[in-house]
Write an enzyme that holds these catalytic residues in place. Structure first.
Site, short mmCIF file in Angstrom:
data_model
loop_
_atom_site.label_atom_id
_atom_site.label_comp_id
_atom_site.label_asym_id
_atom_site.label_seq_id
_atom_site.Cartn_x
_atom_site.Cartn_y
_atom_site.Cartn_z
N ARG A 47 0.27 -1.12 -0.14
CA ARG A 47 -0.29 -0.12 -0.02
C ARG A 47 0.81 1.02 0.26
NH1 ARG A 47 -5.11 1.56 1.50
NH2 ARG A 47 -5.82 3.45 3.42
N ILE A 65 -7.18 7.41 -2.05
CA ILE A 65 -7.07 5.45 -1.61
C ILE A 65 -7.89 6.03 -0.04
CG2 ILE A 65 -5.75 4.10 -0.72
CD1 ILE A 65 -2.87 5.38 -2.05
N SER A 66 -8.85 4.56 -0.69
CA SER A 66 -10.10 4.51 0.74
C SER A 66 -9.31 3.38 1.82
CB SER A 66 -11.09 3.91 -0.18
OG SER A 66 -11.64 4.29 -0.67
N ALA A 67 -9.72 4.28 2.62
CA ALA A 67 -9.40 3.33 3.95
C ALA A 67 -9.64 1.83 3.50
CB ALA A 67 -10.45 3.77 5.47
N GLN A 108 -11.85 -1.23 1.75
CA GLN A 108 -11.88 -1.19 0.62
C GLN A 108 -11.71 -3.38 0.35
OE1 GLN A 108 -7.38 0.16 0.35
NE2 GLN A 108 -8.13 1.07 -1.61
#
Length: 412
Positions: free
Chosen positions: A43, A77-79, A83
């Site tokens: 990530r 970028i989503s948590a 996701q």
């Protein structure tokens, strides 16, 4: 499984392992293939330079990747939890084709891991800066040949593309355009963060005859869709005596004459209490959805620092209702007996008592009819479908391309 081409630090690897453990422990990951994807995709490769590793791998933290000239986040970028939750909702598996609407790179890499070498991932975004960045990062992470990144307005679908087994929308959508349904394969699933009168749920929809029916729904929040699918929400800014503002944001049910609210913050405040209580730390997200369904004049509130409301943060929530020259908002006070709080409504305006009473009546209705019952189900009825099959008692929200219905089992 993909072996990353990017140099991974020991601390990042340990944080990634801890992230997977947290996602499993909290129930966001159940499928081993999803866990394996989170374990292997780095990530930190996809977040802006300088982002702390601890924030990057925190289960609850999203990471902004682009803001507009006003500092508003337009891409992120989503948590990790959302996701993982959405991939699980989709039922994605090896060999499937999946369309991601809203690019960033990291989520597409996760999808590539889940579908494996025989699957296909297409990621589309309207912003060339976002797609260019995603291409570069996916290539650097070793996914350049496994993810196709497309620059397009997803409102109109992906040009020259086949049907997809799954569609996962990673931006807040107000509607489901026909192009999405046209590109969804028979028996396919679309997962979309759908905004419904100001309240958002990540909903997994499966096609049933001429409409879509939910298989799961989860609380979430997302950056709003841009492009032709963008939906504006009128905002009324009510000034106080010091020139600071309380803002009322509407999705539907916009007041016909908002000027009636001029000077409302200078009026005497009133309150009505419901007798409905809740313990500390217990979610009442479905109450917000109930308001969105059954409370005419429903809106969202925000208060500038220095306003009377801002000084009372923790005693109210940003959900309100307008009645002519008055408005009320959801408030709480310590419960008379035992731990927890009691729900009620505080209000401004000459008819504030009426506005507060309308909100309290819906709090009490939610408590009687829905609070302890099964979760609501959702459906999307495209324009031209057979609307006679809509379940009796469902809340009906009009969209550009059809209707969304919300059915509370205890009320139908």
């Amino acid at each position: 499984m993909m072996t990353s081409r990017h140099n991974d630090s020991p601390s990042a690897e340990l944080l990634r392992e801890a992230l997977v453990q947290q996602l499993r422990k909290r129930g966001f990951i159940r499928d081993d293939r999803v866990a394996d994807a989170f374990a292997v995709v780095e990530r930190h490769v996809f977040v802006p330079e300088g982002t702390p590793l601890e924030a990057t791998y925190n289960v609850d933290d999203s990471v902004a990747t682009k803001t507009d000239e006003h500092g508003v986040i337009v891409s992120s970028i989503s948590a990790p939890f959302i996701q993982a939750l959405m991939i699980e909702q989709s039922g994605l598996g090896p060999g499937m084709s999946v369309l991601e609407i809203g690019s960033g790179g990291y989520n597409a890499a996760l999808l590539a891991e889940v579908v494996g070498p025989d699957g296909r991932v297409v990621s589309v975004d309207i912003d060339p800066e976002v797609t260019d960045r995603a291409k570069v990062l996916l290539e650097a992470a070793g996914y350049g040949e496994r993810v196709t990144v497309v620059l397009a307005d997803a409102e109109h679908g992906v040009p020259a593309s086949e049907l997809f087994d799954r569609i996962i929308v990673t931006v807040g959508a107000w509607d489901l355009p026909p192009a999405w349904l046209d590109q969804l394969a028979e028996g396919g699933v679309i997962v979309v963060p759908l905004r419904m009168n100001g309240v958002t749920r990540s909903i997994a929809f499966r096609r049933v005859a001429d409409h879509l029916v939910s298989t799961s729904a989860e609380v979430c929040g997302f950056v709003a869709m841009r492009g032709d699918g963008e939906h504006s929400e009128p905002v009324f800014r009510l000034p106080d005596a010091q020139g600071r503002h309380v803002s009322l944001r509407f999705d539907t049910g916009v007041p016909e004459n908002p000027s009636l609210l001029d000077g409302v913050l200078a009026t005497q405040r009133t309150a009505v209490w419901s007798g409905v209580t809740i313990g500390h730390g217990i979610s009442f997200a479905d109450l917000h959805l109930w308001f969105a369904c059954f409370l005419p004049g429903f809106c969202k509130l925000a208060a500038d620092e220095g306003t009377e409301l801002a000084e009372e943060r923790g005693k109210w929530f940003p959900f309100g209702v307008v009645r002519g020259d008055s408005f009320a908002y959801l408030a709480v006070r310590p419960a008379v007996e035992g731990a927890g709080v009691e729900f009620g409504a505080r209000a401004y305006g000459a008819h504030g008592q009426e506005a507060a009473t309308a909100m309290v009546e819906q709090i009490q209705a939610w408590d009687r009819q829905a609070r302890s019952g099964p979760a609501p189900t959702f459906a999307f009825w495209p324009t031209g479908g057979d609307l006679t099959r809509i379940p009796e008692g469902s809340a009906v929200l009009e969209k550009t391309h059809g209707l969304v219905t919300i059915s509370w089992p205890a009320t139908s």
